[in-house]
Write an enzyme that holds these catalytic residues in place. Structure first.
Site, PDB file in Angstrom:
ATOM      1  N   ASN A 107      36.498  32.457  48.376  1.00  0.00           N
ATOM      2  CA  ASN A 107      36.940  33.797  47.990  1.00  0.00           C
ATOM      3  C   ASN A 107      36.008  34.821  48.619  1.00  0.00           C
ATOM      4  OD1 ASN A 107      38.842  32.638  46.183  1.00  0.00           O
ATOM      5  ND2 ASN A 107      37.289  32.531  44.599  1.00  0.00           N
ATOM      6  N   HIS A 142      30.595  37.369  35.105  1.00  0.00           N
ATOM      7  CA  HIS A 142      31.704  36.434  34.988  1.00  0.00           C
ATOM      8  C   HIS A 142      31.200  34.995  34.954  1.00  0.00           C
ATOM      9  CE1 HIS A 142      33.836  39.796  37.390  1.00  0.00           C
ATOM     10  NE2 HIS A 142      33.977  40.019  36.095  1.00  0.00           N
ATOM     11  N   LYS A 157      29.571  27.662  42.037  1.00  0.00           N
ATOM     12  CA  LYS A 157      29.782  28.505  43.213  1.00  0.00           C
ATOM     13  C   LYS A 157      28.529  28.572  44.065  1.00  0.00           C
ATOM     14  CE  LYS A 157      32.779  31.606  40.625  1.00  0.00           C
ATOM     15  NZ  LYS A 157      32.889  32.870  39.941  1.00  0.00           N
ATOM     16  N   GLN A 206      37.655  25.948  47.396  1.00  0.00           N
ATOM     17  CA  GLN A 206      38.267  27.269  47.523  1.00  0.00           C
ATOM     18  C   GLN A 206      37.205  28.254  47.998  1.00  0.00           C
ATOM     19  OE1 GLN A 206      40.904  28.549  44.332  1.00  0.00           O
ATOM     20  NE2 GLN A 206      39.945  30.561  44.340  1.00  0.00           N
ATOM     21  N   ASP A 247      35.695  44.814  33.324  1.00  0.00           N
ATOM     22  CA  ASP A 247      34.267  44.574  33.128  1.00  0.00           C
ATOM     23  C   ASP A 247      33.669  45.570  32.144  1.00  0.00           C
ATOM     24  OD1 ASP A 247      34.371  42.429  34.844  1.00  0.00           O
ATOM     25  OD2 ASP A 247      33.569  43.517  36.560  1.00  0.00           O
ATOM     26  N   TYR A 300      32.292  33.569  48.297  1.00  0.00           N
ATOM     27  CA  TYR A 300      32.102  32.584  47.237  1.00  0.00           C
ATOM     28  C   TYR A 300      32.741  31.277  47.677  1.00  0.00           C
ATOM     29  CZ  TYR A 300      32.052  36.955  44.505  1.00  0.00           C
ATOM     30  OH  TYR A 300      31.804  38.208  44.026  1.00  0.00           O
ATOM     31  N   ARG A 348      29.965  44.399  39.816  1.00  0.00           N
ATOM     32  CA  ARG A 348      30.989  43.390  39.508  1.00  0.00           C
ATOM     33  C   ARG A 348      30.386  42.305  38.624  1.00  0.00           C
ATOM     34  NH1 ARG A 348      35.679  43.558  42.844  1.00  0.00           N
ATOM     35  NH2 ARG A 348      35.422  44.938  44.636  1.00  0.00           N
TER      36      ARG A 348
END
Length: 181
Positions: A7, A20, A30, A5, A127, A90, A17
């Site tokens: 992103n 995570h 990632k 995937q 966040d 990502y 950001r």
């Protein structure tokens, strides 16, 4: 690492950001790069029991360096946009699975991440409301170092089986479960 995937996010200067991570299982490693503009990228070890638990690594990623950061399962990721219109890409090892994200406040004073902020960053409500690292650890959602090491070993075994099968001209996956690319 097999990317399944991709992103992208676009942020204006001063947007923070993260932090995570992903529950294990399913995990999600990632490769992060900055396709446009510049970011201050931070990776934090979230593996309870790791000799580097809670420690961080900072990398400046920008359009000109063509650098990337690999983030293994058990690590957390955050970044600060240093330019307007910063585009971050990502490549992810798994598809997004709802309710498996770990969110930690990137301004947690116990983490003391080196953001070098001159102004208050733009932070999402999610966040900003996220707990700190110590509270997240008490909640029992962080992976342990041992769990991550076992997970990495299993990923290597799967990859080795795939390579052997490919060398022998057949699929390593049972019929009906072909590898997605």
């Amino acid at each position: 690492f097999t990317a399944v995937q991709a992103n992208y996010s676009v942020s204006r200067r001063g947007t923070l950001r993260g932090l995570h991570g992903t529950l294990l299982p399913p995990g999600q490693s990632k490769i992060v790069t900055c396709l446009r503009g510049a970011i201050q990228d931070v990776v934090v070890d979230l593996r309870v029991g790791s000799p580097t638990f809670g420690m961080n690594e900072v990398t400046i990623l920008d359009t000109h360096s063509a650098s990337a950061v690999f983030m293994a399962d058990g690590l957390g990721h955050a970044f600060l946009a240093l330019t307007d219109d910063a585009c971050v890409g990502y490549l992810c090892s798994t598809e997004y699975v709802p309710n498996t994200m770990i969110d930690i406040n990137p301004l947690d004073p116990d983490l003391d991440l080196p953001w070098d902020l001159s102004t208050t960053p733009a932070l999402s409500e999610k966040d900003n409301a996220a707990p700190g690292l110590a509270e997240t650890a008490r909640m029992g959602v962080l992976p342990t170092y041992g769990e991550c090491l076992a997970h990495y070993a299993e990923l290597r075994r799967v990859r080795e089986r795939e390579e052997i099968a490919e060398a022998n001209g057949r699929s390593a996956n049972p019929p009906g479960q072909e590898k997605r690319v």
